[in-house]
Design an enzyme around this catalytic site. Structure first.
Site, short mmCIF file in Angstrom:
data_model
loop_
_atom_site.label_atom_id
_atom_site.label_comp_id
_atom_site.label_asym_id
_atom_site.label_seq_id
_atom_site.Cartn_x
_atom_site.Cartn_y
_atom_site.Cartn_z
CD GLU A 130 -20.59 36.48 -24.25
OE1 GLU A 130 -20.86 37.62 -24.66
OE2 GLU A 130 -19.53 36.21 -23.65
CG HIS B 61 -23.78 36.25 -20.84
ND1 HIS B 61 -23.99 36.70 -19.56
CD2 HIS B 61 -23.13 37.25 -21.49
CE1 HIS B 61 -23.48 37.92 -19.44
NE2 HIS B 61 -22.95 38.28 -20.60
CG ASP C 256 -28.88 26.33 -19.57
OD1 ASP C 256 -28.64 27.44 -20.08
OD2 ASP C 256 -29.91 25.67 -19.81
CG ASP D 271 -21.15 42.58 -26.37
OD1 ASP D 271 -20.93 41.39 -26.69
OD2 ASP D 271 -20.47 43.52 -26.79
#
Length: 649
Positions: free
Chosen positions: A555, A516, A546, A201
């Site tokens: 991630e 991610h 994956d 993020d």
């Protein structure tokens, strides 16, 4: 029979015996432990095909250190083969049952192959491995790529880089950071740009920055001479500050904005949107971002980071160093007057919490770094009082939620006077015991995994973070087993694992393609952004997936990448590091122990006339007076029984 005929007959018999020995060793009749053949003329004649069951570090290996592969197939003989097909080594793999993956595997140990070059393993009846290199600089590119990954995580600016012919970029992002609604109830803004996006993020979290910055600053302090000359492709590359520190400064610039504007010294827990954003490029995320209320853990981590920054940047930018230490003092005073563990009020936010159970480790780390930077008695007593409360001084498994190890390392390696000898000894004992345990775990694991059978979200980060324990232990009590275990950890994430895949985007064999990571998912480019360690299998060794949606296993995160950077930093410019004097290592075997003392005594008593090498002669002069004599014997013996803390004196 004449004397001449007898000599001729003996020559023929010796020649026949030598031919037989070479033939039998090449065909695997002799175990590699009995005969290790280095055959420069023999060539591979069979057409071996790649087989993923031969699992090794696809980046490569450093000469004169451990080199192992794990073969998940029944086998015996293996060959180490140059690119041109020349067999340079023949060995026999040893079988073991791996309790982690629940399979019988075969370990190919080719540690005695040290000539630089490109090789592969050929295993009769199985196939061949991916090509790998043996070189002193084998980790240079991997280190630079992991650092490139940090640059590409920069927030509040545009980034641009070309890697393997592919261009990665995004425009200026999050330039409105951040609003103070949750701090003072007003929809006003305080500048909080710069820093790194945290993970998959785009938010920024102080507590996770703590272990990240701490790991990277320790890499600098532990391997400064190796890192200082490294050139990175960053915008600041032509200034007077080493590139490695320039990248860290970009994060510290943001960290400094996280103090409350009221001057109290409180530090906001994070800068974040209310909810996680979608898979869009960072410049397209326009949701408002806010300072989230303070926590004592974030405040303590702020103190530690800025105190470290002050001493590390002082030689390059004294004014910046002063700014950092002044900020650290304000927040330290606040913590001293507010001893309660305060959790951030994160109501209204669904983004990463980074909520710690206790702030005791954060406060301990803060005290250690303040003392190391300023030397004041107050900080030393604060650290020592807190350290006494930790029953186990060094933890094998640590991350953002337990940063006590960072403080313990700083205290133990500090050259400042006044340390409590009993506490020093307690930390040292815990360190060496923990390091020894990690070595055993790695040696007993089929894939050399230093974390053994422990798995959780982001465990790959811990695997490489454990190299910190091993490297500090090696500084305190030099031992090649520690160095080799650190290399085993690196090998594991670059291919010596159940999947025979690298866990780092853009590096090694069959690396992750679908991390991610919002940029990798939104930029329209097939290859992911390079230089990122993914989290790894969870809940077990066979559970890595994956795919982009698997944030639990795939991630990326700055704390995992910082751990990888530390691990690799120890082996950057390794040739120069190897030439350093290891005081007390009289037999030049990379360790300091009783064997060295015995040899030194024999040398001083003239029972032996020479030491193994010129480097060994330098190592023997433990008081650095230019002579090797009985004084050195006395000092080394006192060091080995731990009366003396470190060498040289």
């Amino acid at each position: 029979m004449s004397r001449m005929t007898l000599k001729s007959s003996m020559k023929k018999r010796v020649l026949s015996l030598l031919i037989a020995v070479v033939f039998l060793s090449l065909t695997g009749v002799f175990p590699s432990g009995l005969i290790e053949t280095k055959v420069s003329a023999a060539k591979i004649t069979e057409n071996y095909q790649f087989d993923s069951r031969i699992r090794l570090n696809s980046i490569g290996f450093i000469p004169n250190h451990s080199k192992k592969a794990t073969i998940a197939a029944n086998c015996s003989t293996f060959y180490v083969v140059k690119e041109d097909g020349t067999i340079v080594y023949t060995g026999t793999a040893t079988s073991m049952f791996d309790n982690d993956t629940k399979e019988t595997v075969y370990i190919a140990d080719f540690s005695s192959v040290n000539e630089e070059g490109t090789y592969y393993l050929a295993v009769p009846g199985v196939g061949k491995s991916v090509n790998f290199k043996i070189a002193m600089n084998v980790y240079e590119d991997a280190f630079k790529t992991a650092m490139l990954g940090m640059y590409l995580l920069r927030c509040g600016t545009s980034v641009s880089a070309t890697y393997n012919g592919i261009h990665y970029s995004h425009g200026p992002c999050h330039t409105n950071d951040a609003y103070l609604d949750y701090i003072n109830g007003q929809h006003t803004k305080k500048d909080s740009t710069k820093g790194w996006h945290d993970a998959g993020d785009y938010n920024k979290y102080v507590v996770n920055a703590g272990i990240t910055v701490g790991s990277m600053f320790l890499a600098w302090e532990h391997f400064k001479d190796q890192l200082e000359p490294v050139a990175l492709e960053i915008p600041e590359k032509n200034n007077s500050i080493p590139d490695f520190l320039d990248e860290l400064k970009y994060e510290i610039d943001w960290i400094l904005t996280m103090q409350y504007p009221d001057g109290s010294g409180r530090v906001a827990h994070k800068v974040s949107t209310r909810n996680f954003g979608g898979f869009i490029m960072p410049e397209n995320e326009h949701d408002e971002r806010f300072f989230v209320p303070w926590s004592s853990a974030a405040t303590a981590d702020f103190v530690a980071m800025t105190a470290m920054a002050a001493r590390i940047f002082r030689p390059y930018d004294p004014q910046y160093a002063e700014k950092c230490i002044n900020a650290a003092k304000v927040s330290y005073e606040f913590l001293k007057n507010n001893p309660a563990n305060v959790f951030a009020n994160q109501s209204g936010f669904s983004t990463g919490e980074y909520a710690t159970v206790s702030d005791a480790d954060d406060r301990l780390w803060a005290a250690a770094e303040m003392w190391e930077t300023l030397g004041d008695e107050e900080y030393l007593r604060d650290f020592e009082n807190r350290a006494a409360q930790f029953s186990k001084k060094i933890e094998a498994d640590f991350d953002w939620d337990n940063v006590a190890n960072l403080g313990m390392f700083t205290y133990l390696l500090s050259e400042r006077p006044g340390k409590n000898p009993a506490l020093v000894q307690s930390i040292k004992d815990s360190l060496l015991s923990t390091a020894d345990s990690i070595v055993r775990t790695s040696q007993n694991h089929g894939y050399g995994r230093t974390l053994g059978t422990t798995y959780y979200w982001g465990c790959n980060g811990t695997v490489v973070r454990q190299t910190m324990i091993l490297q500090v232990a090696n500084k305190i009590s030099p031992n090649n087993d520690y160095v080799n275990a650190a290399l085993d950890a690196i090998s594991h994430v670059f291919g010596r694992n159940y999947y025979n895949r690298s866990y780092v985007t853009g590096l090694g064999i069959n690396p992750p393609m679908n991390p991610h990571d919002r940029r990798s998912g939104a930029d329209g480019i097939w290859e992911p952004w390079p230089g990122y360690l993914v989290g790894g299998g969870w809940p077990g060794p066979k559970d890595w997936v994956d795919i982009q949606d698997s944030y639990q296993t795939n991630e990326i995160a700055i704390n995992w990448n910082a751990a990888l950077i530390y691990a690799l930093a120890g082996f950057v410019n390794y040739n120069s590091a190897q030439n350093e004097v290891l005081y007390g290592d009289v037999n030049d075997d990379g360790k300091v122990n009783s064997t060295d003392l015995t040899l030194l005594k024999r040398y001083v008593l003239k029972a032996v006339s020479t030491l193994p090498s010129s480097k060994a002669e330098k190592n023997a002069d433990v008081n650095r007076d230019g002579r090797v004599n009985s004084s050195d014997v006395t000092i080394l013996s006192r060091y080995l029984i731990r009366v003396i803390e470190k060498l040289p004196i």
